[in-house]
Design a protein around this motif. Sequence first.
Motif, PDB file in Angstrom:
ATOM      1  N   GLN B 206     -26.801 -28.694 -12.695  1.00  0.00           N
ATOM      2  CA  GLN B 206     -27.360 -28.089 -13.792  1.00  0.00           C
ATOM      3  C   GLN B 206     -28.710 -28.687 -14.137  1.00  0.00           C
ATOM      4  OE1 GLN B 206     -27.147 -25.313 -15.378  1.00  0.00           O
ATOM      5  NE2 GLN B 206     -25.408 -24.705 -14.330  1.00  0.00           N
ATOM      6  N   TRP B 210     -32.299 -27.606 -14.163  1.00  0.00           N
ATOM      7  CA  TRP B 210     -32.990 -27.597 -15.484  1.00  0.00           C
ATOM      8  C   TRP B 210     -34.403 -28.386 -15.143  1.00  0.00           C
ATOM      9  CZ3 TRP B 210     -34.502 -32.131 -18.957  1.00  0.00           C
ATOM     10  CH2 TRP B 210     -34.689 -31.517 -19.985  1.00  0.00           C
ATOM     11  N   THR B 222     -30.156 -16.833 -19.636  1.00  0.00           N
ATOM     12  CA  THR B 222     -28.766 -16.686 -19.488  1.00  0.00           C
ATOM     13  C   THR B 222     -28.463 -15.074 -19.812  1.00  0.00           C
ATOM     14  OG1 THR B 222     -29.113 -18.528 -21.057  1.00  0.00           O
ATOM     15  CG2 THR B 222     -26.687 -18.084 -20.201  1.00  0.00           C
ATOM     16  N   THR B 230     -20.785 -21.742 -19.708  1.00  0.00           N
ATOM     17  CA  THR B 230     -22.251 -21.450 -18.850  1.00  0.00           C
ATOM     18  C   THR B 230     -22.434 -22.805 -18.337  1.00  0.00           C
ATOM     19  OG1 THR B 230     -23.651 -22.031 -20.819  1.00  0.00           O
ATOM     20  CG2 THR B 230     -23.171 -19.611 -20.573  1.00  0.00           C
ATOM     21  N   LEU B 232     -24.845 -24.807 -19.142  1.00  0.00           N
ATOM     22  CA  LEU B 232     -26.195 -25.151 -19.095  1.00  0.00           C
ATOM     23  C   LEU B 232     -26.552 -26.178 -19.983  1.00  0.00           C
ATOM     24  CD1 LEU B 232     -27.845 -21.475 -19.492  1.00  0.00           C
ATOM     25  CD2 LEU B 232     -28.117 -23.202 -17.719  1.00  0.00           C
TER      26      LEU B 232
END
Lengths: 468, 468
Positions: B206, B210, B222, B230, B232
């Motif tokens: 992630q 990112w 998303t 998720t 995230l």
Amino acid sequence: SPSEREGHSSTQSSHRLLAYSDALISIIATVMILPVAHTKVEDNEELRESVQLLLTTKIAVYLMTFLIVTVAWAAHIRLFQVIAHIDDCLALLNLACMMLITFLPYTFSLMATFPENVLGILLFCGCVMVIGVIQSVIVLYAFSRPFLLNEQIQISENLTYYKHHILQVIMRVPIMCFFASIFSFIFFQLSYVLLAIIIFLPYISQSLKWCRSKAIGQVEETPDSMLFYTYLPNEPLSKERVEAFSDGVYAIVATLLILDICEDNVPDPAVVQKQFGGSLVAALQAYGPEYLAYFGSFATVGLLWFVHHSLFLHVTKTTRFMGLLNTFSLAFVGGLPLAYQLTHEFPRNSQNELEAIQISCVIVFFAGIFQLSIWVVALYNEQETLHPYVWYGGREHVFMLAKLALYPCVALGTFFLSCILSKFSTSIFHLMEITVPFAFLVLRLLVRIGLALLRFIFCPNRSDLTTV
Amino acid sequence: SPSEREGHSSTQSSHRLLAYSDALISIIATVMILPVAHTKVEDNEELRESVQLLLTTKIAVYLMTFLIVTVAWAAHIRLFQVIAHIDDCLALLNLACMMLITFLPYTFSLMATFPENVLGILLFCGCVMVIGVIQSVIVLYAFSRPFLLNEQIQISENLTYYKHHILQVIMRVPIMCFFASIFSFIFFQLSYVLLAIIIFLPYISQSLKWCRSKAIGQVEETPDSMLFYTYLPNEPLSKERVEAFSDGVYAIVATLLILDICEDNVPDPAVVQKQFGGSLVAALQAYGPEYLAYFGSFATVGLLWFVHHSLFLHVTKTTRFMGLLNTFSLAFVGGLPLAYQLTHEFPRNSQNELEAIQISCVIVFFAGIFQLSIWVVALYNEQETLHPYVWYGGREHVFMLAKLALYPCVALGTFFLSCILSKFSTSIFHLMEITVPFAFLVLRLLVRIGLALLRFIFCPNRSDLTTV
């Protein structure tokens, strides 16, 4: 004015500060169980007497410390029921107060170890005096910025009267401590009498008053002008904070044994190589009883928390008397891990093992029975303190009662069974540990069956008890 | 139907269950600092090397345990963001889950002590698998009684899709652990690789995603249909629970030293009689450094809590990335009492003492700088995550920044001063301990003076910075 606007903008909700204070105080209240826990108990008849004496002293110190810390905690609740909002300055003053409260148990155990030495009394009194001074400063600061106060006080007309009453109550303790510390130089026994008065007098005098009023039937009216700092048994005690404090105690107690296990029971690779021929399984088998004690005490403490949680879901208002019963329950919960640890420390079928198991049962029994008594006290005034659906005759009433009665009943049963069948005491105890969690899982079913049976036996025509 | 009505009536708010879980997990996360704390450090050049090696290993184990426990905690948060209400059955399942989570640190330290032994890996994997199974049972149970679920999920149409997605994410970890435990019999190095993947992969993948999206500027969307699980960086993380967990860690860490003091530093009356001629004052003077360490570390931890508290008062939404930074900050906070304890364990002006002081400064610096970085990350997306009055240019912005920057700046200053004036390092350190609390008390004044000075120097005509 700009300074007032600024004051308002920096005003904060006190919720998290209080939660943090509760966490700190609950840790400190339970910590004095550690010296008891780490006392080595020998399975030697000759040494036993002296060890038991030592243990009894330490347990007495633990219970007294628990009481003292909860008295300090109750004073903290009172203070922050008056002060509803905080700012940076109050937060910092509160942290200073916390630092001294966490130091109290140490000064008390110095006093208990050296009862004839002035230093212990002086340190203890010193701490209490400084805490009192800080609390007075907090009150003065808050009354100089009334937007920090509780709304009820904020809108009342006699703000000054409130301030003086609260300051008077707060300063009573440090002033008595001041005299106690002076007397310690002249005639130190008098100091102890004074300190005992400080701790117990509000309880004793109020219990006497309460009993008298109940006995005669004459109810003393509280003047409506003073809602705080009354010390009456039905004085409200923030429910949120009672829960937070109890959670802290339950959490620390549940993890006490794993803390020891993590630190002491990781074997040294060299020892495993030498003593167990490199077999880690064999080395860990030696620690088996410790694991068992851990799982047993975690489950019991967890389930007692579960009962407490269920009870307080239905409580709408906590009173000072309920808080006191809760404190007694928690004090017994604090002793639980030790008792469980003791049950596995002695050889099988020894007198010591039997005693340890019986002590465990007694502790579980009292922890549970005090929870039950909170419920009874709440029922006594159910309109005010309980949700309508658990009132006597309500839908959930019997189920709640069953939850609260399960542990005391099981503990009592195990106690008597282990008396009669003392040879199988360990097996009975382990069976109890394993079955109770499952009993909680199917409790609703059990209660329904029990009620159906009761109905079948006593009143086959009624059907209003079925809706549990 | 009657059974559904009954289900509704026994539904409870999950608030207190989560607070209790947070308390348990935070205690367990910080407990592995105890084996580090109780390592005896000798002031002997020959032994130092081996002790330092031992200490480094233990610190690594502490940090890894802290990480593993916080990963388990994050999974617990995710689970209970989906499940908004509980009943008795879920509460009991959650307690079982907690029991296994509190056992994780012990299995991990077995694994770290006996890296080549299969048993450690098996125990660890076994715990993780059982936790995964319990969590799946919780999910299945909650989806079979939809009134327990989060409202967003409850009203959504594709309930089954949600269920499958969540179960898939939850079961990923136990399945990988299953393979890891099988591989441990064949080629145990592979098991470690698998376990490392389990813990770090979501973070690494992630973070890479990112960074890439930030570098290229292309923002991955998303799907609105999936708000939970998720992974995230901006996945919401319950702010309440981040606060509760942090409070638990700060509370345990603040009291760690007093726990030791209460247990070990009450002198034996016989020893006082023999060694100190009955003078308790002389006996207690020997413990002077311990008290100093206690007050120093309590004050520092308390003030770091104060900064954290001020920061989170202004935060409106916590994201997973902010939670990660918070975890790093807390991991350093956990090391603080030890560092402080070390500063007083060595003879004056020795090399060891200087090192201990510098390590303390480094730890305080990192604990503070990670708090500051939470603020920076929050500012990066301030419309969503911060209250309007602390936005960049807002009234309270500079004051908050000053609060967060105070500890890192002071720690850095003390570090360099102690390098230059190594002879006075202890005095500088004590001066720092004493002045910082007062600096916090008058910080608002200091910031105002600083801003006035800046304005006077750089832009004497503007006046919009004065309203702090």
